[in-house]
Design an enzyme around this catalytic site. Structure first.
Site, short mmCIF file in Angstrom:
data_model
loop_
_atom_site.label_atom_id
_atom_site.label_comp_id
_atom_site.label_asym_id
_atom_site.label_seq_id
_atom_site.Cartn_x
_atom_site.Cartn_y
_atom_site.Cartn_z
N LYS A 65 0.84 -1.21 0.00
CA LYS A 65 0.00 0.00 0.00
C LYS A 65 0.87 1.26 0.00
O LYS A 65 0.69 2.16 -0.82
CB LYS A 65 -0.90 0.00 1.24
CG LYS A 65 -1.58 1.34 1.50
CD LYS A 65 -2.48 1.32 2.72
CE LYS A 65 -1.83 1.64 4.03
NZ LYS A 65 -1.61 3.05 4.34
N ASN A 66 1.83 1.30 0.93
CA ASN A 66 2.55 2.57 1.10
C ASN A 66 3.56 2.85 -0.01
O ASN A 66 4.06 3.97 -0.12
CB ASN A 66 3.19 2.63 2.49
CG ASN A 66 2.11 2.78 3.57
OD1 ASN A 66 0.97 3.13 3.26
ND2 ASN A 66 2.47 2.50 4.81
N ARG A 102 -3.93 9.99 3.52
CA ARG A 102 -2.68 10.68 3.85
C ARG A 102 -1.87 10.97 2.59
O ARG A 102 -1.31 12.04 2.41
CB ARG A 102 -1.88 9.72 4.76
CG ARG A 102 -0.69 10.34 5.39
CD ARG A 102 -1.12 11.00 6.66
NE ARG A 102 -0.13 11.94 7.12
CZ ARG A 102 -0.44 13.10 7.64
NH1 ARG A 102 -1.68 13.49 7.74
NH2 ARG A 102 0.50 13.91 8.07
N ARG A 142 0.20 14.12 13.43
CA ARG A 142 0.70 13.95 12.06
C ARG A 142 0.91 15.27 11.30
O ARG A 142 0.31 15.50 10.24
CB ARG A 142 -0.22 13.01 11.27
CG ARG A 142 -0.47 11.69 11.96
CD ARG A 142 -1.24 10.71 11.12
NE ARG A 142 -0.41 10.02 10.17
CZ ARG A 142 -0.85 9.11 9.31
NH1 ARG A 142 -2.11 8.80 9.29
NH2 ARG A 142 -0.04 8.52 8.48
N PRO A 143 1.75 16.18 11.83
CA PRO A 143 2.02 17.43 11.11
C PRO A 143 2.82 17.17 9.84
O PRO A 143 3.41 16.09 9.69
CB PRO A 143 2.86 18.23 12.11
CG PRO A 143 3.52 17.20 12.96
CD PRO A 143 2.56 16.03 13.04
N ILE A 144 2.85 18.15 8.93
CA ILE A 144 3.68 17.98 7.72
C ILE A 144 4.71 19.11 7.61
O ILE A 144 5.11 19.50 6.52
CB ILE A 144 2.84 17.84 6.43
CG1 ILE A 144 1.95 19.05 6.18
CG2 ILE A 144 2.01 16.57 6.45
CD1 ILE A 144 1.43 19.09 4.73
N ASP A 196 3.25 0.17 12.23
CA ASP A 196 2.04 -0.36 11.58
C ASP A 196 1.73 -1.80 11.99
O ASP A 196 0.64 -2.30 11.71
CB ASP A 196 2.18 -0.29 10.05
CG ASP A 196 2.31 1.14 9.56
OD1 ASP A 196 1.94 2.06 10.32
OD2 ASP A 196 2.79 1.35 8.43
N ILE A 207 6.39 6.16 17.69
CA ILE A 207 6.20 6.95 16.47
C ILE A 207 4.98 7.86 16.55
O ILE A 207 5.06 9.04 16.21
CB ILE A 207 6.09 6.03 15.22
CG1 ILE A 207 7.24 5.02 15.17
CG2 ILE A 207 6.02 6.86 13.94
CD1 ILE A 207 8.64 5.60 15.01
N ARG A 267 -9.32 -0.01 3.20
CA ARG A 267 -8.39 0.98 2.62
C ARG A 267 -7.02 0.35 2.36
O ARG A 267 -6.29 0.82 1.48
CB ARG A 267 -8.19 2.15 3.59
CG ARG A 267 -9.35 3.12 3.63
CD ARG A 267 -9.05 4.27 4.54
NE ARG A 267 -7.70 4.78 4.26
CZ ARG A 267 -6.98 5.48 5.10
NH1 ARG A 267 -7.45 5.78 6.28
NH2 ARG A 267 -5.79 5.90 4.77
N1 EPU Z 1 6.23 13.89 11.48
C1 EPU Z 1 6.39 15.21 11.86
N2 EPU Z 1 6.48 16.15 10.87
C2 EPU Z 1 6.43 15.84 9.55
C3 EPU Z 1 6.27 14.49 9.18
C4 EPU Z 1 6.17 13.54 10.17
O1 EPU Z 1 6.43 15.53 13.05
O2 EPU Z 1 6.53 16.74 8.71
C5 EPU Z 1 6.10 12.85 12.53
C6 EPU Z 1 4.72 12.16 12.49
O3 EPU Z 1 3.76 12.88 13.20
C7 EPU Z 1 5.04 10.82 13.10
C8 EPU Z 1 6.48 10.54 12.63
O4 EPU Z 1 7.01 11.81 12.24
O5 EPU Z 1 5.01 10.94 14.49
C9 EPU Z 1 6.61 9.59 11.46
O6 EPU Z 1 5.77 10.03 10.40
P1 EPU Z 1 6.04 9.71 8.87
O7 EPU Z 1 6.07 11.01 8.14
O8 EPU Z 1 7.18 8.80 8.74
O9 EPU Z 1 4.69 8.96 8.49
P2 EPU Z 1 3.78 9.17 7.23
O10 EPU Z 1 4.62 9.40 6.02
O11 EPU Z 1 2.69 10.13 7.53
C10 EPU Z 1 3.84 6.64 6.53
C11 EPU Z 1 2.79 5.60 6.31
C12 EPU Z 1 2.19 5.18 7.64
C13 EPU Z 1 3.30 4.70 8.58
C14 EPU Z 1 4.41 5.76 8.70
C15 EPU Z 1 5.58 5.30 9.52
C16 EPU Z 1 1.95 6.16 4.12
C17 EPU Z 1 0.85 6.66 3.28
N3 EPU Z 1 1.76 6.12 5.44
O12 EPU Z 1 3.13 7.73 7.12
O13 EPU Z 1 1.31 4.11 7.35
O14 EPU Z 1 2.76 4.46 9.85
O15 EPU Z 1 4.86 6.14 7.39
O16 EPU Z 1 6.13 4.15 9.00
O17 EPU Z 1 3.00 5.75 3.61
C18 EPU Z 1 -0.45 2.63 7.78
O18 EPU Z 1 -0.14 2.06 6.72
O19 EPU Z 1 -1.27 2.14 8.60
C19 EPU Z 1 0.17 3.91 8.09
C20 EPU Z 1 -0.30 4.75 9.00
#
Ligand code: EPU
Length: 418
Positions: free
Chosen positions: A22-23, A92, A121-123, A304, A326, A396
């Protein structure tokens, strides 16, 4: 309303084939729009998140041809229009269109991304990265407007090894002027899958899968093709199931290296399984023992699989502890599992303890995707009937989960009621 109904304690036998990740898929589709020619993605999972990305392709006037488990994307007549709220916040991964559209048009307008409710989950890391590359980012009450007169290579160091930020910056940098370095990049296998795809189109990306990625921008990308890697989280979920209730379950078409952290933990609990080149053969064991587990970035134990592993630990003698490092809110499955008699205590914001429990069927709600997986596992091992609501979360991310489990002997069905 859709519900999953499981009559538990049926012994499983047979083979489950793992689908594409998926990811990876959710990043590969946005990556495909970087070319002006055709891009082919094979081993694409049939999940509703992929359908949500197809809806974004429709909005952007990108043509695509679907076949079973593949998509050919042709962005020749693409239009850079704003991605509306009702589509962006379905998942996401809509945020990967930020990096991709910025690379292609130097301009993107889109609403806030959605996804599972498992924490804040900030970006900020994505946005700071775009800014370092020369983009101006304006955030209004409902959307981001990101614009660059010219996108330039930059030296970017993340505080957190974020999967999403790593891929988004990689996408943006692919067509930027000059070279971008990403330091403290995430190392998840899905990142290499995306980089390999972009490189087949003529991108110049080195180091994906390590903590330092170097991207030299190119002007034009040609056609490309990729096969989505096997879903390591889906694989881990079925391996957990097999070690709990199978006579012999072959979890096939996976990469054992990608689930090493899980296999190592299972070994500690005395689970029975054999590792082959592309499969893990599992067998139930009645003498499992407790262990402690902490989630961490790859190659650590994946967050996950934390929720599915919680259910696993209810079958282990003794007291186990899980620490979630995480996300700050990924324990929503705990209250649901407690409705099934699970002996779980929340001892702090990020820690729970689990004791061996005799699970009993109940009506429970899947609050998010992996919470749903933990409840399906619970339903399979519990005495009696379990009814799971919130099924849309599960669909999903797990391709054909009902059929896959039914085929190996589970008594599980999806019902639709008003
Ligand atoms: N984070 C920040 N700022 C940012 C980005 C992330 O503080 O700008 C924090 C997040 O809040 C979190 C940590 O960093 O606490 C890790 O977040 P990451 O960005 O790595 O996660 P993501 O890209 O939003 C992807 C997967 C998730 C999976 C995570 C960690 C996708 C679409 N989603 O999310 O998948 O948990 O990486 O491996 O690829 C799932 O499949 O169930 C799922 C939630």
């Amino acid at each position: 309303m859709k519900k999953i109904i499981i009559n538990g304690q049926k012994t499983l036998n047979g083979t489950i084939r793992i689908s594409g990740a998926k990811n990876s898929a959710l990043a590969l589709i946005p990556a495909a729009i970087l070319t002006d020619e055709e891009a082919t993605i094979c081993n694409l999972p049939e999940i509703s998140d992929v359908k949500s990305l197809e809806a974004i392709l429709d909005i952007l006037n990108v043509s695509y041809k679907r076949a079973t488990e593949s998509i050919i994307i042709n962005p020749k007549n693409m239009k850079n229009v704003a991605i509306p709220e009702e589509i962006a916040n379905k998942l996401r991964a809509s945020y990967y269109f930020m990096g991709a559209l910025l690379a292609k048009y130097n301009h993107v307008e889109m609403n806030f991304p959605g996804g599972c409710n498992i924490g804040k989950r900030p970006i900020n890391l994505h946005i700071e990265g775009f800014k370092k590359m020369g983009a101006k980012v304006t955030q209004t009450t409902d959307k981001y407007v990101i614009h660059a007169d010219e996108l330039k290579g930059a030296d970017i160091t993340f505080d957190i090894a974020s999967v999403g930020a790593t891929i988004n910056i990689m996408l943006a940098a692919t067509k930027a002027k000059g070279t971008t370095h990403i330091n403290n990049a995430a190392k998840e296998p899905e990142i290499k899958n995306v980089a390999d795809f972009l490189n087949t189109m003529g991108a110049k990306i080195k180091g994906a899968g390590t903590s330092r990625i170097t991207i030299t921008g190119v002007d034009h990308l040609k056609s490309g093709a990729v096969e989505v890697i096997p879903d390591r989280i889906e694989a881990g979920t079925y391996v957990i199931i097999g070690t709990l209730i199978a006579d012999k379950l072959k979890v096939d078409n996976l990469n054992p290296k990608h689930i090493k952290a899980l296999l190592d933990k299972l070994k500690k609990t005395k689970a029975k399984f054999t590792i082959e080149d592309e499969s893990v053969i599992c067998e139930k064991s009645s003498n499992l023992i407790a262990t402690d587990m902490e989630t961490y970035y790859y190659p650590g134990f994946p967050t996950d699989l934390q929720q599915p592993f919680t259910t696993y630990l209810t079958c282990c003698q003794g007291t186990s502890t899980i620490t979630e490092n995480i996300y700050e809110n990924r324990f929503m499955h705990v209250n649901e599992l407690k409705k099934m008699n699970a002996k779980i205590e929340k001892i702090s914001k990020e820690q729970i303890t689990i004791e061996k429990s005799s699970l009993q069927g109940a009506t429970v709600n899947a609050t998010d995707l992996r919470a749903g997986a933990s409840l399906i596992i619970a339903g399979l091992i519990a005495k009696g009937t379990t009814t799971i609501t919130g099924v849309e979360h599960i669909l999903r991310g797990y391709e054909g989960i009902i059929e896959k489990l039914k085929n190996v002997g589970a008594d599980i069905k999806l019902v639709e009621e008003d």
